[in-house]
Motif scaffolding. Structure first.
Motif, PDB file in Angstrom:
ATOM      1  N   ARG A 111       0.845  -1.195   0.000  1.00  0.00           N
ATOM      2  CA  ARG A 111       0.000   0.000   0.000  1.00  0.00           C
ATOM      3  C   ARG A 111       0.881   1.245   0.000  1.00  0.00           C
ATOM      4  O   ARG A 111       1.775   1.380   0.835  1.00  0.00           O
ATOM      5  CB  ARG A 111      -0.923   0.015   1.214  1.00  0.00           C
ATOM      6  N   PHE A 112       0.633   2.114  -0.974  1.00  0.00           N
ATOM      7  CA  PHE A 112       1.430   3.326  -1.153  1.00  0.00           C
ATOM      8  C   PHE A 112       0.575   4.558  -0.876  1.00  0.00           C
ATOM      9  O   PHE A 112      -0.630   4.573  -1.148  1.00  0.00           O
ATOM     10  CB  PHE A 112       1.946   3.442  -2.589  1.00  0.00           C
ATOM     11  N   LEU A 113       1.229   5.605  -0.372  1.00  0.00           N
ATOM     12  CA  LEU A 113       0.620   6.924  -0.256  1.00  0.00           C
ATOM     13  C   LEU A 113       1.311   7.834  -1.260  1.00  0.00           C
ATOM     14  O   LEU A 113       2.525   8.026  -1.200  1.00  0.00           O
ATOM     15  CB  LEU A 113       0.783   7.485   1.157  1.00  0.00           C
ATOM     16  N   HIS A 169      -0.411  -2.707  -6.594  1.00  0.00           N
ATOM     17  CA  HIS A 169      -0.355  -1.965  -5.344  1.00  0.00           C
ATOM     18  C   HIS A 169      -1.654  -1.199  -5.102  1.00  0.00           C
ATOM     19  O   HIS A 169      -2.309  -0.754  -6.044  1.00  0.00           O
ATOM     20  CB  HIS A 169       0.809  -0.974  -5.366  1.00  0.00           C
ATOM     21  N   ASP A 189      -3.229   5.342  -2.456  1.00  0.00           N
ATOM     22  CA  ASP A 189      -4.079   6.457  -2.061  1.00  0.00           C
ATOM     23  C   ASP A 189      -3.430   7.751  -2.536  1.00  0.00           C
ATOM     24  O   ASP A 189      -2.249   7.997  -2.273  1.00  0.00           O
ATOM     25  CB  ASP A 189      -4.262   6.495  -0.541  1.00  0.00           C
ATOM     26  N   GLN A 229      -2.844   8.962   6.549  1.00  0.00           N
ATOM     27  CA  GLN A 229      -1.929   8.275   7.460  1.00  0.00           C
ATOM     28  C   GLN A 229      -2.594   7.925   8.783  1.00  0.00           C
ATOM     29  O   GLN A 229      -2.229   6.933   9.416  1.00  0.00           O
ATOM     30  CB  GLN A 229      -0.701   9.146   7.725  1.00  0.00           C
ATOM     31  N   SER A 273      -1.899   2.289   7.309  1.00  0.00           N
ATOM     32  CA  SER A 273      -0.438   2.201   7.342  1.00  0.00           C
ATOM     33  C   SER A 273       0.062   1.966   5.935  1.00  0.00           C
ATOM     34  O   SER A 273      -0.614   1.316   5.125  1.00  0.00           O
ATOM     35  CB  SER A 273       0.016   1.075   8.272  1.00  0.00           C
ATOM     36  N   TYR A 274       1.258   2.473   5.634  1.00  0.00           N
ATOM     37  CA  TYR A 274       1.774   2.428   4.269  1.00  0.00           C
ATOM     38  C   TYR A 274       3.153   1.771   4.220  1.00  0.00           C
ATOM     39  O   TYR A 274       3.935   1.854   5.176  1.00  0.00           O
ATOM     40  CB  TYR A 274       1.843   3.844   3.695  1.00  0.00           C
ATOM     41  N   ASP A 275       3.427   1.149   3.081  1.00  0.00           N
ATOM     42  CA  ASP A 275       4.724   0.524   2.847  1.00  0.00           C
ATOM     43  C   ASP A 275       5.696   1.484   2.179  1.00  0.00           C
ATOM     44  O   ASP A 275       6.911   1.300   2.263  1.00  0.00           O
ATOM     45  CB  ASP A 275       4.555  -0.713   1.965  1.00  0.00           C
ATOM     46  N   ILE A 304       5.939   5.894   0.655  1.00  0.00           N
ATOM     47  CA  ILE A 304       5.343   7.198   0.390  1.00  0.00           C
ATOM     48  C   ILE A 304       6.063   7.831  -0.798  1.00  0.00           C
ATOM     49  O   ILE A 304       7.293   7.886  -0.826  1.00  0.00           O
ATOM     50  CB  ILE A 304       5.452   8.132   1.614  1.00  0.00           C
ATOM     51  N   THR A 325       8.764   4.879   7.469  1.00  0.00           N
ATOM     52  CA  THR A 325       8.230   4.447   6.173  1.00  0.00           C
ATOM     53  C   THR A 325       9.096   5.022   5.054  1.00  0.00           C
ATOM     54  O   THR A 325       9.379   6.219   5.048  1.00  0.00           O
ATOM     55  CB  THR A 325       6.780   4.941   5.987  1.00  0.00           C
ATOM     56  N   SER A 361      -7.072   0.631  -2.292  1.00  0.00           N
ATOM     57  CA  SER A 361      -7.005   2.003  -1.785  1.00  0.00           C
ATOM     58  C   SER A 361      -8.414   2.456  -1.418  1.00  0.00           C
ATOM     59  O   SER A 361      -9.411   1.804  -1.732  1.00  0.00           O
ATOM     60  CB  SER A 361      -6.417   2.932  -2.847  1.00  0.00           C
TER      61      SER A 361
END
Length: 221
Positions: free
Chosen positions: A2-4, A25, A28, A40, A44-46, A48, A73, A180
């Motif tokens: 999961r990416f931001l 992936h 968001d 956030q 939780s993200y892997d 950014i 992160t 997402s």
């Protein structure tokens, strides 16, 4: 994973989001720092992906606040600033990598993969689990010498299970890791992907057990 993605340029943000989604992936997209902070607080993200010049502030301040709060992160900064001093300063503030706009999507994807490999301390992308060999970069598993291709979300789902062997993972947790906030998710989406992954694991010692009312658990027979 999961990416931001923090990017205020709508076309670029949507393009990057779609490219990374094709890799499997969940992404968001936050066009402001305020929205990034809201995301956030909820997930939780892997990784950014962070723009610098944003409508409500400087992405470097966001980066500095992340590091001062102990959030490790990985962060890839995306910016049009190409000066060496800008790159050095951003890396010194805690960024893990830096890519200059305009960039090639393939390069961005490669940098994401490299960051995630380094985070896991893995030089070779292949991992052995029980009697399978999993290659997340190649998108395959080897079951007793038979190489089977995984679709993007099958691959990400297997990563989630392998990261928590023996633990019961709820449908909500799995949805959080695979989708997402902006993606529509049907009630049986996770059941469908778990079913597909089970078929890919047929013949191996790994199995995914259904824990009624609780979720799923990866076990080894």
């Amino acid at each position: 994973m999961r990416f931001l993605l923090v990017e205020d340029h709508e076309d670029l943000g949507r393009s990057v989001q779609e490219r990374l989604r094709l890799e499997g992936h969940a992404v968001d997209l936050a066009p402001t720092l305020a929205e990034a902070q809201e995301f956030q607080a909820a997930a939780s993200y892997d990784l950014i992906l962070l723009d610098i010049m944003l409508p409500d502030g400087d992405g470097r301040q966001f980066l500095a606040s992340q590091r001062s709060a102990g959030n490790q992160t990985p962060v890839i900064v995306m910016t049009a600033r190409a000066a060496v001093s800008d790159r050095v300063g951003t890396l010194d503030m805690g960024a893990d990598d830096y890519i200059t706009k305009p960039f090639d999507y393939a390069e961005l994807e490669a940098r994401c993969r490299a960051i995630l490999r380094r985070r896991g301390g893995v030089a070779d992308s292949r991992h052995r689990h029980a009697d399978i060999v999993f290659d997340p970069l190649g998108g395959t598993i080897d079951v007793n010498g038979e190489v089977r291709e995984l679709r993007s979300r099958e691959l990400r789902l297997l990563e989630v299970f392998l990261g928590a062997p023996g633990r019961i993972l709820s449908k909500e947790h799995l949805c959080d890791r695979l989708f997402s906030f902006s993606e529509p998710v049907t009630d049986n989406a996770i059941e469908v992907y778990v079913g597909r992954l089970r078929k890919k694991l047929t013949g191996s010692r790994l199995r995914i057990d259904t824990m009624r009312g609780l979720g799923y658990r990866l076990t080894e027979t």
